[in-house]
Write a protein that holds these residues in place. Structure first.
Motif: not given
Length: 405
Positions: A221, A225, A228-229, A288-289, A292, A333, A336, A397
């Motif tokens: 994870n 992430l 994703v960031m 959250q998914k 986002i 994100t 999270w 995500v």
């Protein structure tokens, strides 16, 4: 354990408020600096004859250093405590803010923004660690979201105060910025508790299993992430770095007028950051998914619309939408890990994840600067690029695995 939880909750009165104010003060200055350079770079480029590639590199050097410091700073925050790293971070940025006002050559600009980036690298992971140390788990996402409203507050200060000072003389802007960082330093020094990490480690020694750093850096994870960031922040920092130049060129605006439009963007970021915590808690708990992805679709679509239309009123609305939804995706994100990772590795994991964010910030100004230059000054290709990256980030995500308790 219940006693400790109750004690923690009861301290979210005056003591908790002071901690939040101190952290928000530092973060506001961090975001003011990030936003202000995109305005300052316009008169700097004119004064020294820098090309868009060179000004893009000045902004990117900051994010290169920021990226390099994220993981070491997160590790140090876990080992030494948040307060020490926060103070070192603010003192470093303060020094380089003053120094930036004295810069007079391209190499000097590179070196100073690199130094400032090293200081900035310590703030996000140590701030997240401070939240984890001082607030109960169920309050952390909301507190962290509230603190991240400073992205908009810092932007407001950059575009309403900073832009107007820069319009007089860009060097004065950095004299002001250094002084504000100094004030933030003293607020953190006064309001954050001392040596809290030692007390917590002693209290929880029996119950808390130490997690090796190698396990944190290979956590599925955390790695997802991280990616994703990168994608979200290419869009966030790409827009933040080049919107002032785009608006002044497209609509023949003065720095002050462009700053006024971008102040609207900053207000929308405050709203987006604050309501992200509320929305995730009340309407999207554990989702959250989906949240986002929705924010990413709206943000990317707004960026595409911005380059298609040529109307200042619609541009104002689109800039506000871009600010609100991009920062909402980022905030969801960034916060999270507070919900899905153990407190003992918050500093290290956020350091790794935000390394992705700052790497995106390093790539964005440089790539867009090169795309704009190759397109003969047109921003179309550069803005299409950042729209695509946020679409991909929103979809990515769904690879995160969240255990059901």
């Amino acid at each position: 354990m219940k006693n400790n939880q109750a004690t923690t909750s009861s301290k979210i009165g005056m003591k908790g408020a002071k901690i939040i104010v101190a952290l928000m003060a530092g973060y506001s200055m961090v975001y003011m600096d990030k936003n202000m350079v995109s305005t300052a770079i316009i008169p700097i480029a004119k004064q020294f004859g820098f090309s868009t590639s060179q000004t893009g590199m000045i902004m990117s050097m900051f994010f290169l250093a920021y990226t390099l410091m994220q993981i070491p700073s997160g590790w140090l925050a876990d080992k030494l405590g948040a307060k020490r790293v926060l103070l070192i971070s603010l003192a470093t940025i303060c020094f380089f803010s003053y120094a930036f006002g004295l810069a007079s050559s391209l190499i000097f600009f590179f070196a100073i923004r690199f130094g400032a980036g090293l200081g900035h690298g310590g703030y996000p992971p140590s701030c997240s660690k401070a939240v984890a140390e001082n607030f109960s788990k169920e309050k952390r996402v909301m507190v962290q979201s509230g603190i991240l409203t400073t992205s908009g507050i810092g932007g407001l200060m950059a575009f309403l105060i900073g832009a107007n000072v820069i319009a007089i003389n860009w060097r004065y802007g950095y004299l002001l910025l250094g002084t504000l960082f100094l004030i933030a330093f003293f607020l953190v020094l006064a309001f954050l508790p001392k040596d809290q990490i030692k007390k917590k480690s002693d209290r929880n020694k029996v119950n808390e299993t130490k997690v090796p750093f190698t396990k944190v850096i290979t956590n599925r994870n955390v790695l997802i992430l991280f990616v994703v960031m990168i994608l979200l922040n290419i869009t966030y920092y790409g827009a933040m770095s080049w919107l002032p130049s785009y608006l002044t060129k497209t609509y023949s605006l003065s720095l002050g007028a462009a700053g006024g439009i971008l102040a609207v963007n900053s207000v929308s970021q405050v709203i987006g950051s604050y309501f992200t915590g509320v929305i995730l808690s009340k309407w999207f708990p554990g989702r959250q998914k989906t949240f986002i992805l929705i924010c990413s679709i709206i943000s990317g679509s707004s960026i595409l619309c911005l380059i298609i239309i040529h109307n200042i009123a619609l541009a104002l609305i689109l800039v506000a939408l871009i600010g609100m939804t991009t920062i909402s995706a980022f905030t969801a994100t960034f916060t999270w890990p507070q919900a899905i990772l153990p407190q003992s590795i918050i500093g290290s994991s956020v350091g790794i994840i935000n390394t992705g964010g700052t790497f995106g910030g390093f790539l964005a100004p440089m790539i867009i600067g090169a795309l704009v230059q190759n397109a003969g000054g047109s921003f179309v290709v550069g803005f299409i690029f950042i729209a695509i990256t946020i679409f991909v980030g929103g979809l990515s995500v769904f690879a995160v695995r969240v255990s059901k308790n």
